[in-house]
Motif scaffolding. Sequence first.
Motif, PDB file in Angstrom:
ATOM      1  N   THR A  58       0.852  -1.195   0.000  1.00  0.00           N
ATOM      2  CA  THR A  58       0.000   0.000   0.000  1.00  0.00           C
ATOM      3  C   THR A  58       0.881   1.235   0.000  1.00  0.00           C
ATOM      4  O   THR A  58       1.866   1.292   0.760  1.00  0.00           O
ATOM      5  CB  THR A  58      -0.910   0.037   1.243  1.00  0.00           C
ATOM      6  OG1 THR A  58      -1.695  -1.160   1.280  1.00  0.00           O
ATOM      7  CG2 THR A  58      -1.832   1.245   1.210  1.00  0.00           C
TER       8      THR A  58
ATOM      9  N   PRO B  71       0.569   5.850  -0.662  1.00  0.00           N
ATOM     10  CA  PRO B  71      -0.397   6.956  -0.808  1.00  0.00           C
ATOM     11  C   PRO B  71      -0.788   7.182  -2.268  1.00  0.00           C
ATOM     12  O   PRO B  71      -0.089   6.765  -3.198  1.00  0.00           O
ATOM     13  CB  PRO B  71       0.368   8.164  -0.251  1.00  0.00           C
ATOM     14  CG  PRO B  71       1.466   7.578   0.579  1.00  0.00           C
ATOM     15  CD  PRO B  71       1.838   6.289  -0.073  1.00  0.00           C
ATOM     16  N   GLN B  72      -1.894   7.862  -2.447  1.00  0.00           N
ATOM     17  CA  GLN B  72      -2.344   8.253  -3.777  1.00  0.00           C
ATOM     18  C   GLN B  72      -1.649   9.543  -4.204  1.00  0.00           C
ATOM     19  O   GLN B  72      -1.239  10.361  -3.376  1.00  0.00           O
ATOM     20  CB  GLN B  72      -3.860   8.472  -3.789  1.00  0.00           C
ATOM     21  CG  GLN B  72      -4.662   7.222  -3.496  1.00  0.00           C
ATOM     22  CD  GLN B  72      -4.509   6.171  -4.584  1.00  0.00           C
ATOM     23  OE1 GLN B  72      -4.568   6.483  -5.765  1.00  0.00           O
ATOM     24  NE2 GLN B  72      -4.316   4.929  -4.179  1.00  0.00           N
ATOM     25  N   ASN B  73      -1.503   9.740  -5.510  1.00  0.00           N
ATOM     26  CA  ASN B  73      -1.090  11.045  -6.003  1.00  0.00           C
ATOM     27  C   ASN B  73      -2.077  12.104  -5.520  1.00  0.00           C
ATOM     28  O   ASN B  73      -3.289  11.885  -5.516  1.00  0.00           O
ATOM     29  CB  ASN B  73      -1.048  11.056  -7.536  1.00  0.00           C
ATOM     30  CG  ASN B  73       0.222  10.448  -8.079  1.00  0.00           C
ATOM     31  OD1 ASN B  73       1.326  10.744  -7.627  1.00  0.00           O
ATOM     32  ND2 ASN B  73       0.082   9.569  -9.066  1.00  0.00           N
TER      33      ASN B  73
ATOM     34  N   ALA C 222      -2.014  13.283  -2.408  1.00  0.00           N
ATOM     35  CA  ALA C 222      -2.102  13.241  -0.945  1.00  0.00           C
ATOM     36  C   ALA C 222      -1.269  14.374  -0.338  1.00  0.00           C
ATOM     37  O   ALA C 222      -0.367  14.928  -0.981  1.00  0.00           O
ATOM     38  CB  ALA C 222      -1.636  11.890  -0.431  1.00  0.00           C
TER      39      ALA C 222
ATOM     40  N   TYR D 170       3.068   3.880   4.049  1.00  0.00           N
ATOM     41  CA  TYR D 170       3.605   2.866   3.145  1.00  0.00           C
ATOM     42  C   TYR D 170       3.568   1.532   3.889  1.00  0.00           C
ATOM     43  O   TYR D 170       4.105   1.425   4.996  1.00  0.00           O
ATOM     44  CB  TYR D 170       5.040   3.186   2.734  1.00  0.00           C
ATOM     45  CG  TYR D 170       5.142   4.263   1.678  1.00  0.00           C
ATOM     46  CD1 TYR D 170       5.496   3.958   0.373  1.00  0.00           C
ATOM     47  CD2 TYR D 170       4.878   5.590   1.995  1.00  0.00           C
ATOM     48  CE1 TYR D 170       5.581   4.942  -0.606  1.00  0.00           C
ATOM     49  CE2 TYR D 170       4.959   6.592   1.028  1.00  0.00           C
ATOM     50  CZ  TYR D 170       5.313   6.246  -0.269  1.00  0.00           C
ATOM     51  OH  TYR D 170       5.400   7.228  -1.231  1.00  0.00           O
TER      52      TYR D 170
ATOM     53  N   SER E 116       9.505   2.196  -4.822  1.00  0.00           N
ATOM     54  CA  SER E 116       8.062   2.405  -4.913  1.00  0.00           C
ATOM     55  C   SER E 116       7.729   3.244  -6.142  1.00  0.00           C
ATOM     56  O   SER E 116       8.582   3.980  -6.657  1.00  0.00           O
ATOM     57  CB  SER E 116       7.552   3.116  -3.661  1.00  0.00           C
ATOM     58  OG  SER E 116       7.952   4.485  -3.678  1.00  0.00           O
TER      59      SER E 116
ATOM     60  N   ARG F 179       5.242   9.288  -6.307  1.00  0.00           N
ATOM     61  CA  ARG F 179       4.012   9.925  -5.858  1.00  0.00           C
ATOM     62  C   ARG F 179       4.227  11.436  -5.749  1.00  0.00           C
ATOM     63  O   ARG F 179       5.218  11.896  -5.200  1.00  0.00           O
ATOM     64  CB  ARG F 179       3.561   9.372  -4.503  1.00  0.00           C
ATOM     65  CG  ARG F 179       2.952   7.971  -4.607  1.00  0.00           C
ATOM     66  CD  ARG F 179       1.669   8.022  -5.393  1.00  0.00           C
ATOM     67  NE  ARG F 179       0.997   6.745  -5.561  1.00  0.00           N
ATOM     68  CZ  ARG F 179       1.015   6.029  -6.681  1.00  0.00           C
ATOM     69  NH1 ARG F 179       1.701   6.459  -7.729  1.00  0.00           N
ATOM     70  NH2 ARG F 179       0.342   4.899  -6.755  1.00  0.00           N
TER      71      ARG F 179
ATOM     72  N   PRO G 292      -4.416  18.319   0.494  1.00  0.00           N
ATOM     73  CA  PRO G 292      -4.964  17.339  -0.455  1.00  0.00           C
ATOM     74  C   PRO G 292      -5.416  18.027  -1.740  1.00  0.00           C
ATOM     75  O   PRO G 292      -6.101  19.056  -1.692  1.00  0.00           O
ATOM     76  CB  PRO G 292      -6.148  16.737   0.306  1.00  0.00           C
ATOM     77  CG  PRO G 292      -5.794  16.914   1.751  1.00  0.00           C
ATOM     78  CD  PRO G 292      -5.046  18.210   1.832  1.00  0.00           C
TER      79      PRO G 292
ATOM     80  N   ASP H 105      -7.087  18.122  -5.648  1.00  0.00           N
ATOM     81  CA  ASP H 105      -8.046  17.562  -6.593  1.00  0.00           C
ATOM     82  C   ASP H 105      -7.496  17.793  -8.001  1.00  0.00           C
ATOM     83  O   ASP H 105      -7.363  18.932  -8.443  1.00  0.00           O
ATOM     84  CB  ASP H 105      -9.397  18.249  -6.413  1.00  0.00           C
ATOM     85  CG  ASP H 105     -10.455  17.736  -7.389  1.00  0.00           C
ATOM     86  OD1 ASP H 105     -10.134  16.840  -8.194  1.00  0.00           O
ATOM     87  OD2 ASP H 105     -11.587  18.247  -7.332  1.00  0.00           O
ATOM     88  N   TYR H 106      -7.181  16.715  -8.707  1.00  0.00           N
ATOM     89  CA  TYR H 106      -6.572  16.840 -10.024  1.00  0.00           C
ATOM     90  C   TYR H 106      -7.514  17.442 -11.061  1.00  0.00           C
ATOM     91  O   TYR H 106      -7.085  17.796 -12.156  1.00  0.00           O
ATOM     92  CB  TYR H 106      -6.056  15.478 -10.504  1.00  0.00           C
ATOM     93  CG  TYR H 106      -4.661  15.201 -10.027  1.00  0.00           C
ATOM     94  CD1 TYR H 106      -3.568  15.473 -10.818  1.00  0.00           C
ATOM     95  CD2 TYR H 106      -4.441  14.683  -8.750  1.00  0.00           C
ATOM     96  CE1 TYR H 106      -2.272  15.239 -10.374  1.00  0.00           C
ATOM     97  CE2 TYR H 106      -3.166  14.436  -8.300  1.00  0.00           C
ATOM     98  CZ  TYR H 106      -2.084  14.712  -9.111  1.00  0.00           C
ATOM     99  OH  TYR H 106      -0.809  14.482  -8.659  1.00  0.00           O
TER     100      TYR H 106
END
Length: 324
Positions: A5, A7-9, A11, A19, A99, A102, A108, A110-111
């Motif tokens: 696992t 993080p998401q892009n 974050a 991680y 990894s 990222r 946070p 929003d793309y």
Amino acid sequence: MKFVTIPQNGASWNEELIYEFLCSDDAAPRDVRFEIINDDRSELIGELVLRGVTGGSFNIAPYVRRYLLPKLAQPPQQATLIPSHAAINVVVRSGDVRSPRRLLFRAPFDYSSVGVMTKYSVPRRVALGGTILLTVFAMRRAQVELYGVDDAMQRVSTFTSITAGRPMDMFLKVDSRFEGFRRLVMRITTDDNLVEELVYKLLPPLSGGCEVVWHNASGGYEVSTMPLVRRLSDVVKVRSMMLAEGSDNRLVEAYSTLRLSSAMEHPDEVQRLAEIIRSPYVYMVENDALSVVELVERRIDYDRHGGLKQLSIDIRRALKGGGL
């Protein structure tokens, strides 16, 4: 060893960045070393060792915060778009295992929010000699066109940058190129789409006041000139030592405390300024460079109806030359 696992892009390093990893199925417990890397510069952010494990998890957010803050992009000599400290590309490495990259943000992200991350002033105005800072996000390409307007609109400069999916900062000194114009227009294009056209009223050069810079909730840069500056106090600390020849007095610390206050602004502008209260660091523009200021107090005054009225901050600065 493999990462299970990550993080998401998008974050935020101000939240947990977990991680999770797993050693091979038949592996005995062992020590595992991890390196956290700034993949934009191939610099080490931090490292940690987990001892006697076959798997586990760890949070890299404290390492990233310690590495980044209070780093900031210094204004270049010429206006341009440069990679922003509102985001950083990070990888985690253990031996030969790496990894996926990222892109982490101050808040946070929003793309779908392609465009300008700066809120800018309301109404928009800037004095000759003043500074405009913008943070722009585009997936591939960002462009800023500058125009001066009198009776007609005249292009002054165009700046283009390949963004590789990360925010870009633009520092513009409103210099002699804009003398004689009534307005300054900025056309901002991201990925070949016009997303903003900002119009600034040009004012004569201001006497006094301080240009203050901070990060808004999205991580973009904001700038404002605090027109009211009041010197509250000067403090000089001296250390005395008794010697055989007599006393020896040495200056060990000397600083001033200043209060910077906004004018009575439009409510939307006071709302923008209010984010200074939550910004982890505040900077001043001095000699075309940004410097971190030591904040003593941040305060918002409200009117009798509960609306935002005025913002002020007290800052501490070293006395130049070490004396009064």
